[in-house]
Design an enzyme around this catalytic site. Structure first.
Site, PDB file in Angstrom:
ATOM      1  CD  GLN A 201      -5.572   5.020   6.494  1.00 14.15           C
ATOM      2  OE1 GLN A 201      -4.671   4.943   5.648  1.00 14.15           O
ATOM      3  NE2 GLN A 201      -6.337   4.004   6.808  1.00 14.15           N
TER       4      GLN A 201
ATOM      5  NE  ARG B 256      -3.851  -0.155   2.006  1.00 13.46           N
ATOM      6  CZ  ARG B 256      -4.771   0.114   2.926  1.00 13.46           C
ATOM      7  NH1 ARG B 256      -4.871  -0.664   3.987  1.00 13.46           N
ATOM      8  NH2 ARG B 256      -5.558   1.143   2.793  1.00 13.46           N
TER       9      ARG B 256
ATOM     10  CG  ASP C 184     -13.302   2.033   5.073  1.00 14.19           C
ATOM     11  OD1 ASP C 184     -12.432   2.046   4.190  1.00 14.19           O
ATOM     12  OD2 ASP C 184     -13.119   2.502   6.206  1.00 14.19           O
TER      13      ASP C 184
ATOM     14  NE  ARG D 211     -13.632  -1.840   5.673  1.00 18.43           N
ATOM     15  CZ  ARG D 211     -13.821  -1.765   6.987  1.00 18.43           C
ATOM     16  NH1 ARG D 211     -14.767  -2.478   7.566  1.00 18.43           N
ATOM     17  NH2 ARG D 211     -13.057  -0.976   7.722  1.00 18.43           N
TER      18      ARG D 211
END
Ligand code: S3P
Length: 435
Positions: A171, A125, A317, A389
């Site tokens: 973030q 990431r 999300d 998820r």
């Protein structure tokens, strides 16, 4: 960690009350601010997930004593702004992007070096979004061409900057605000679209002066944090799976008590209502400075929509499970402006498109979204690519599929939702582990 596959299939209508675990974003922040506060902070409703436990373990490695009086509770004995100690070993953030990016900001201002590492997914990431602006503040952080591990050099004097975020990211904003605690002068963050403001709210609760309005936050260094009690609401992102599940299974009626309803998190509620969902907020109230309410969701026929782009950051999300709602809805759903999904725990556009196609759903991938033609969901096998998820979203798909849906590699579900399988089965899912 060994592989763990699930099978989900249609069962009875979903009924009852589901107690959703604590909010992941709030739990991470409560630990971090508690760690550098003066005094002992009491966290209630803490998410016992792997992500948040990884953050607790990192802080313990940095010399912070954290007690667990009982499940869902933590007492963080703060060491003060300058009380963290060097760890000789790398600090393992596990699967948690939030953990790594926020800790990068926190550790950039320390007197000692730190190395942040993560699992295979986190190691792919992008980190330049935090290391770039932190470098502008004076930090020195080495990456592997923009990817973890992060080697954070200590002893670098930081100074405040005015930073306009190129992408909406809580973030990144939070990492810079945490670094700003250690910086001289003012740190000012401007967002292209407002994102979740938990860091700002929690800094206020811990007594650090900060001014913020949606899309804009400003603080100066050189104050102190004072321990406080933090009540963590139930995580809306975890509630989302049950909101969609009860919406699509005929005859369902579910109650989800005390769910966090911060407006920067509830875009899915609006999206589902636009699609025709029947969701009511009961007893709206405030808890620990956050809006919460009990959600009542009943089955309703859904129809496709063109998702308003303005909702995207407020439901960032929740897209995997929105894709499932769209696959069941009558007509076409168009999603645009969601390119950020490509750099989550997996490339969520590609992973959902591949999974839905495997179940016979017509979906066209676009660079920043997808066009989904709703109808029926078939039986088949899908890959979660270890993305929690994605795994839970396909568990929801199984509820209305024409046959069992096998979901490969669900071992990461406990990063955000420990006990999902048991809670889901308790209200009517037919979800089981398979060999
Ligand atoms: C989070 C911010 C979001 C979200 C993540 C949690 C946070 O990430 O996807 O699950 O706690 O600040 P981005 O900042 O990358 O949008």
């Amino acid at each position: 960690m060994s592989r763990l596959d699930w099978s989900s299939q249609a069962g009875r209508p979903l009924k009852g009350s589901v107690r959703i675990p604590g909010d992941k974003s709030v739990s991470h922040r409560a630990l971090m601010l508690g760690a550098i506060a003066e005094g002992s902070s009491y966290i209630r409703g803490f998410l016992e997930g792997e992500d948040t436990r990884a953050t607790a373990a990192v802080l313990a490695q940095l010399g912070v004593r954290i007690e667990t009086p009982s499940t869902g509770e933590r007492v963080v004995h703060g060491v003060g702004l300058h009380g963290l100690c060097e760890s000789t070993k790398p600090l393992d953030c596990g699967n948690a992007g939030t953990g790594m990016r926020l800790l990068a900001g926190l550790l950039a201002g320390q007197a000692f070096d730190s190395t942040l590492v993560g699992d295979a997914s986190l190691s792919k990431r992008p980190m330049r979004r935090v290391t770039g602006p932190l470098a502008q503040m004076g930090a020195r952080i080495d990456t592997r061409e923009g990817l973890p591990p992060l080697l954070i050099h200590g002893g670098q004097p930081l100074h405040g900057i005015r930073y306009e975020l190129p992408v909406a990211s809580a973030q990144v904003k939070s990492a810079l605000l945490l670094a700003g605690l250690y910086a001289t002068g003012e740190t000012e963050i401007i967002e292209p679209h407002p994102t979740r403001d938990y860091t700002e709210r929690m800094l206020t609760a811990f007594g650090w002066p900060i001014s913020f309005i949606p899309g804009h936050a400003r603080l100066t260094g050189g104050h102190a944090l004072h321990a406080t009690a933090v009540d963590v609401p139930a995580d809306f992102s975890s509630a989302a799976f049950f909101l969609v599940a009860a919406s699509i299974v005929p005859g369902s009626e579910l109650r989800l008590p005390a769910v966090g309803l911060n407006p920067r998190r509830t875009g899915l509620l609006q999206a589902l209502r636009l699609m025709g969902a029947d969701i009511t907020v009961e007893h709206p109230r405030e808890s620990g400075g956050e809006p919460v309410g009990d959600l009542l969701v009943r089955h309703a026929p859904l129809h496709g929509i063109e998702l308003p782009e303005a909702l995207v950051p407020d439901m960032i999300d929740e897209f995997p499970v929105l894709f499932i709602a769209a696959a069941v809805a009558a007509g076409r759903t168009v999603i645009r402006g969601a390119a950020e999904l490509r750099v989550k725990e997996s490339d969520r556009i590609a992973t959902m498109a591949a999974g839905l196609r495997a179940l016979g759903v017509a979906i066209e991938e676009t660079p920043d979204g997808a066009i989904i033609r709703g109808g029926s969901i078939g039986a088949g096998a899908v890959e979660s690519l270890t993305d929690h998820r994605i795994a839970m979203s396909f568990a929801v798909a199984g509820l209305v599929a024409t046959g069992p849906v096998r979901i490969n590699d669900c071992r990461h579900v406990a990063t955000s939702f420990p006990g999902f399988l048991e809670l889901a089965n308790g209200c009517g899912f037919r979800l089981q582990q398979v060999d």
